[in-house]
Motif scaffolding. Sequence first.
Motif, PDB file in Angstrom:
ATOM      1  N   GLU A   5      69.807 -17.142  65.166  1.00  0.00           N
ATOM      2  CA  GLU A   5      69.412 -15.816  64.702  1.00  0.00           C
ATOM      3  C   GLU A   5      70.026 -14.765  65.604  1.00  0.00           C
ATOM      4  OE1 GLU A   5      66.389 -16.469  67.928  1.00  0.00           O
ATOM      5  OE2 GLU A   5      67.316 -17.709  66.363  1.00  0.00           O
ATOM      6  N   VAL A   6      70.204 -13.564  65.056  1.00  0.00           N
ATOM      7  CA  VAL A   6      70.743 -12.456  65.835  1.00  0.00           C
ATOM      8  C   VAL A   6      69.990 -11.188  65.444  1.00  0.00           C
ATOM      9  CG1 VAL A   6      72.570 -12.037  64.126  1.00  0.00           C
ATOM     10  CG2 VAL A   6      72.831 -11.167  66.448  1.00  0.00           C
ATOM     11  N   ALA A   7      69.616 -10.393  66.447  1.00  0.00           N
ATOM     12  CA  ALA A   7      68.936  -9.128  66.179  1.00  0.00           C
ATOM     13  C   ALA A   7      69.963  -8.104  65.725  1.00  0.00           C
ATOM     14  CB  ALA A   7      68.220  -8.634  67.434  1.00  0.00           C
ATOM     15  N   TYR A   8      69.646  -7.387  64.648  1.00  0.00           N
ATOM     16  CA  TYR A   8      70.586  -6.382  64.151  1.00  0.00           C
ATOM     17  C   TYR A   8      69.989  -4.973  64.132  1.00  0.00           C
ATOM     18  CZ  TYR A   8      68.158  -6.209  59.610  1.00  0.00           C
ATOM     19  OH  TYR A   8      67.226  -6.032  58.609  1.00  0.00           O
ATOM     20  N   GLN A  37      62.301  -5.895  65.988  1.00  0.00           N
ATOM     21  CA  GLN A  37      62.327  -7.328  65.713  1.00  0.00           C
ATOM     22  C   GLN A  37      62.914  -7.643  64.345  1.00  0.00           C
ATOM     23  OE1 GLN A  37      61.226  -9.710  68.079  1.00  0.00           O
ATOM     24  NE2 GLN A  37      61.206  -7.910  69.390  1.00  0.00           N
ATOM     25  N   ARG A  38      64.040  -7.013  64.018  1.00  0.00           N
ATOM     26  CA  ARG A  38      64.745  -7.290  62.759  1.00  0.00           C
ATOM     27  C   ARG A  38      65.884  -8.262  63.045  1.00  0.00           C
ATOM     28  NH1 ARG A  38      63.734  -3.357  58.942  1.00  0.00           N
ATOM     29  NH2 ARG A  38      64.713  -4.837  57.508  1.00  0.00           N
ATOM     30  N   TYR A  39      65.847  -9.407  62.389  1.00  0.00           N
ATOM     31  CA  TYR A  39      66.796 -10.468  62.685  1.00  0.00           C
ATOM     32  C   TYR A  39      67.500 -10.960  61.417  1.00  0.00           C
ATOM     33  CZ  TYR A  39      64.758 -10.985  67.355  1.00  0.00           C
ATOM     34  OH  TYR A  39      64.329 -10.774  68.636  1.00  0.00           O
ATOM     35  N   LEU A  40      68.710 -11.507  61.620  1.00  0.00           N
ATOM     36  CA  LEU A  40      69.426 -12.253  60.595  1.00  0.00           C
ATOM     37  C   LEU A  40      69.505 -13.708  61.047  1.00  0.00           C
ATOM     38  CD1 LEU A  40      72.557 -10.058  59.750  1.00  0.00           C
ATOM     39  CD2 LEU A  40      70.371 -10.120  58.548  1.00  0.00           C
ATOM     40  N   THR A  41      69.352 -14.630  60.097  1.00  0.00           N
ATOM     41  CA  THR A  41      69.594 -16.040  60.363  1.00  0.00           C
ATOM     42  C   THR A  41      70.990 -16.384  59.858  1.00  0.00           C
ATOM     43  OG1 THR A  41      67.256 -16.640  60.211  1.00  0.00           O
ATOM     44  CG2 THR A  41      68.867 -18.390  59.862  1.00  0.00           C
ATOM     45  N   LEU A  42      71.802 -17.011  60.715  1.00  0.00           N
ATOM     46  CA  LEU A  42      73.193 -17.301  60.401  1.00  0.00           C
ATOM     47  C   LEU A  42      73.448 -18.800  60.434  1.00  0.00           C
ATOM     48  CD1 LEU A  42      74.845 -14.674  62.780  1.00  0.00           C
ATOM     49  CD2 LEU A  42      74.121 -14.318  60.425  1.00  0.00           C
ATOM     50  N   VAL A  43      74.319 -19.257  59.539  1.00  0.00           N
ATOM     51  CA  VAL A  43      74.774 -20.654  59.535  1.00  0.00           C
ATOM     52  C   VAL A  43      76.290 -20.635  59.625  1.00  0.00           C
ATOM     53  CG1 VAL A  43      74.830 -22.840  58.303  1.00  0.00           C
ATOM     54  CG2 VAL A  43      72.809 -21.371  58.121  1.00  0.00           C
ATOM     55  N   VAL A  44      76.831 -21.359  60.608  1.00  0.00           N
ATOM     56  CA  VAL A  44      78.273 -21.383  60.862  1.00  0.00           C
ATOM     57  C   VAL A  44      78.778 -22.819  60.768  1.00  0.00           C
ATOM     58  CG1 VAL A  44      80.039 -21.031  62.635  1.00  0.00           C
ATOM     59  CG2 VAL A  44      78.292 -19.297  62.257  1.00  0.00           C
ATOM     60  N   ASP A  45      79.940 -22.992  60.169  1.00  0.00           N
ATOM     61  CA  ASP A  45      80.602 -24.291  60.097  1.00  0.00           C
ATOM     62  C   ASP A  45      81.347 -24.524  61.412  1.00  0.00           C
ATOM     63  OD1 ASP A  45      82.008 -26.557  59.533  1.00  0.00           O
ATOM     64  OD2 ASP A  45      83.040 -25.780  57.764  1.00  0.00           O
ATOM     65  N   HIS A  46      80.957 -25.571  62.144  1.00  0.00           N
ATOM     66  CA  HIS A  46      81.598 -25.847  63.441  1.00  0.00           C
ATOM     67  C   HIS A  46      83.075 -26.198  63.279  1.00  0.00           C
ATOM     68  CE1 HIS A  46      78.404 -25.508  66.354  1.00  0.00           C
ATOM     69  NE2 HIS A  46      77.596 -26.220  65.609  1.00  0.00           N
ATOM     70  N   ASP A  47      83.438 -26.801  62.181  1.00  0.00           N
ATOM     71  CA  ASP A  47      84.814 -27.281  62.019  1.00  0.00           C
ATOM     72  C   ASP A  47      85.793 -26.154  61.693  1.00  0.00           C
ATOM     73  OD1 ASP A  47      84.159 -30.016  62.465  1.00  0.00           O
ATOM     74  OD2 ASP A  47      83.322 -30.115  60.453  1.00  0.00           O
ATOM     75  N   THR A  48      85.325 -25.105  61.029  1.00  0.00           N
ATOM     76  CA  THR A  48      86.208 -23.985  60.690  1.00  0.00           C
ATOM     77  C   THR A  48      85.891 -22.727  61.476  1.00  0.00           C
ATOM     78  OG1 THR A  48      84.770 -23.221  58.876  1.00  0.00           O
ATOM     79  CG2 THR A  48      86.438 -24.871  58.343  1.00  0.00           C
ATOM     80  N   GLY A  49      84.686 -22.650  62.034  1.00  0.00           N
ATOM     81  CA  GLY A  49      84.273 -21.449  62.748  1.00  0.00           C
ATOM     82  C   GLY A  49      83.833 -20.327  61.837  1.00  0.00           C
ATOM     83  N   ARG A  50      83.755 -20.582  60.532  1.00  0.00           N
ATOM     84  CA  ARG A  50      83.426 -19.524  59.587  1.00  0.00           C
ATOM     85  C   ARG A  50      81.915 -19.395  59.372  1.00  0.00           C
ATOM     86  NH1 ARG A  50      87.829 -20.064  54.625  1.00  0.00           N
ATOM     87  NH2 ARG A  50      89.636 -19.255  55.787  1.00  0.00           N
ATOM     88  N   LEU A  51      81.499 -18.179  59.150  1.00  0.00           N
ATOM     89  CA  LEU A  51      80.130 -17.916  58.719  1.00  0.00           C
ATOM     90  C   LEU A  51      80.026 -18.325  57.253  1.00  0.00           C
ATOM     91  CD1 LEU A  51      77.340 -16.478  59.168  1.00  0.00           C
ATOM     92  CD2 LEU A  51      78.440 -14.399  58.337  1.00  0.00           C
ATOM     93  N   VAL A  52      79.101 -19.243  56.938  1.00  0.00           N
ATOM     94  CA  VAL A  52      78.998 -19.739  55.561  1.00  0.00           C
ATOM     95  C   VAL A  52      77.733 -19.272  54.853  1.00  0.00           C
ATOM     96  CG1 VAL A  52      80.411 -21.774  56.016  1.00  0.00           C
ATOM     97  CG2 VAL A  52      77.932 -21.905  56.341  1.00  0.00           C
ATOM     98  N   TRP A  53      76.762 -18.757  55.624  1.00  0.00           N
ATOM     99  CA  TRP A  53      75.506 -18.344  54.983  1.00  0.00           C
ATOM    100  C   TRP A  53      74.761 -17.423  55.940  1.00  0.00           C
ATOM    101  CZ3 TRP A  53      70.161 -18.665  55.538  1.00  0.00           C
ATOM    102  CH2 TRP A  53      69.404 -18.504  54.371  1.00  0.00           C
ATOM    103  N   ALA A  54      74.080 -16.428  55.390  1.00  0.00           N
ATOM    104  CA  ALA A  54      73.277 -15.504  56.207  1.00  0.00           C
ATOM    105  C   ALA A  54      72.136 -14.965  55.368  1.00  0.00           C
ATOM    106  CB  ALA A  54      74.136 -14.354  56.730  1.00  0.00           C
ATOM    107  N   ALA A  55      71.021 -14.671  56.021  1.00  0.00           N
ATOM    108  CA  ALA A  55      69.854 -14.135  55.316  1.00  0.00           C
ATOM    109  C   ALA A  55      69.023 -13.310  56.283  1.00  0.00           C
ATOM    110  CB  ALA A  55      69.010 -15.250  54.711  1.00  0.00           C
ATOM    111  N   ASP A  56      68.236 -12.405  55.742  1.00  0.00           N
ATOM    112  CA  ASP A  56      67.364 -11.537  56.531  1.00  0.00           C
ATOM    113  C   ASP A  56      66.103 -12.294  56.915  1.00  0.00           C
ATOM    114  OD1 ASP A  56      66.204  -9.403  57.764  1.00  0.00           O
ATOM    115  OD2 ASP A  56      65.695  -8.323  55.928  1.00  0.00           O
ATOM    116  N   GLY A  57      65.769 -12.294  58.221  1.00  0.00           N
ATOM    117  CA  GLY A  57      64.558 -12.952  58.699  1.00  0.00           C
ATOM    118  C   GLY A  57      64.873 -14.080  59.652  1.00  0.00           C
TER     119      GLY A  57
END
Length: 417
Positions: free
Chosen positions: A164-167, A171-191
Amino acid sequence: MRLTRVLHRQAGLERAVVEGVRLDDDTDGEVLVISARPRKGAARRCGRCRARAPWYDRGWGRRRWRHLDFGTLRVVIEAAVPRVDCAEHGPTVIAVPWARHGARFTTAFEDTAAWLAARTSASAVTGLLRIAWRSVVAIVGRVVDAAAAGADRLAGLKRIGIDEVAYRKGQRYLTLVVDHDTGRLVWAADGRDKATVAPFFDELGAQRAAALTHVSADAAAWIGDVVAERAPQAVRCLDPYHLVAWVTDALDEVRRAVWNTARGGKGGRTEASKTLKDARWALWKNPPNLTDKQKATLATIQATNRPLYRAYLLKEQFREIIAVKGADGRLLLQAWLRWASRSKLAPFVKLAKTIRRHLPAIHNMLDSGLSNARIEANNVHLRVLTRQAYGYHSAKALITMANLRRGGLCPPLPGRS
């Protein structure tokens, strides 16, 4: 070469017919107007799904789409836009080959604006392309949506990182999912809770979730519990960045306790307490990066304050465990836990108990060498985005820009691969 052929190339009208060209005057000066219409094979298609549909009515007359400038001259494409009766979407404006549905700009213009927005500030894009910043935001949204609709970003995932990262304040956060093999952000959502992570696995599906081999994250239960339920076969790896942060926090807790004792209580101040207060960076920094003054400060602490220096050595030894990894890292960690438990430093005794609770995930990290370094890099980029834009009013706007810059959805410049 004929002028119409030049205009076909310049305006990206390969699938259209140029009916005429003229110069018009408006409030911003001269504008080159290219009158066009779709070719017969591209005509009478729904603007939303591109399916052929019967004619419905003439719509609302002729429309204009802003195109890339021709030198210093602004260019627009003008065409009639009747409506068709789509079986799925009902009465809909026809599709035109040079623009996306609902846009006031050509596809080439929008791709250029999005490419620039991924590399510079919105104010620079507005100045260069002579559009409002709200138009830049809308363009980026359309480009990202179009790119995401044409690609399965969750395909082939094997090793992922979740964080998660505060934006925003409060206390407002985004949850992030990153592909380790490509380094790309593949999914994000509020909370940042179980209800936030679960939709990612819903989109991933049970079959692709079963293909995950490794998941790296911090020790948050709201991540671990969902991963254990939806992808139980995946090896859970605790992120070393957060582990080192735990050790650094324990070190700083020891430093503050020693400092409070040295100054003789609240409001007090002595030479010893002043030295300890200024020693924070010397204790935190990696040894190769220490200045001569910080090295001298550490030498003074070693000679005069054994408990604090012991805490510093515990921190450095833990960093060495992370660097060594593998079976040797496991042995070093076992020895470190015995040392921390006998250190007579309350923060490190408590930390040793916490680490023992998460020992399987830490061993997995040491064995696989997996960390959240890629996702932390994405977090840094998102913070830069936030500062560059002086904040975002909504999480959706930040996620859209993050997908453009870090999600592999930025289009190439027109005419280039």
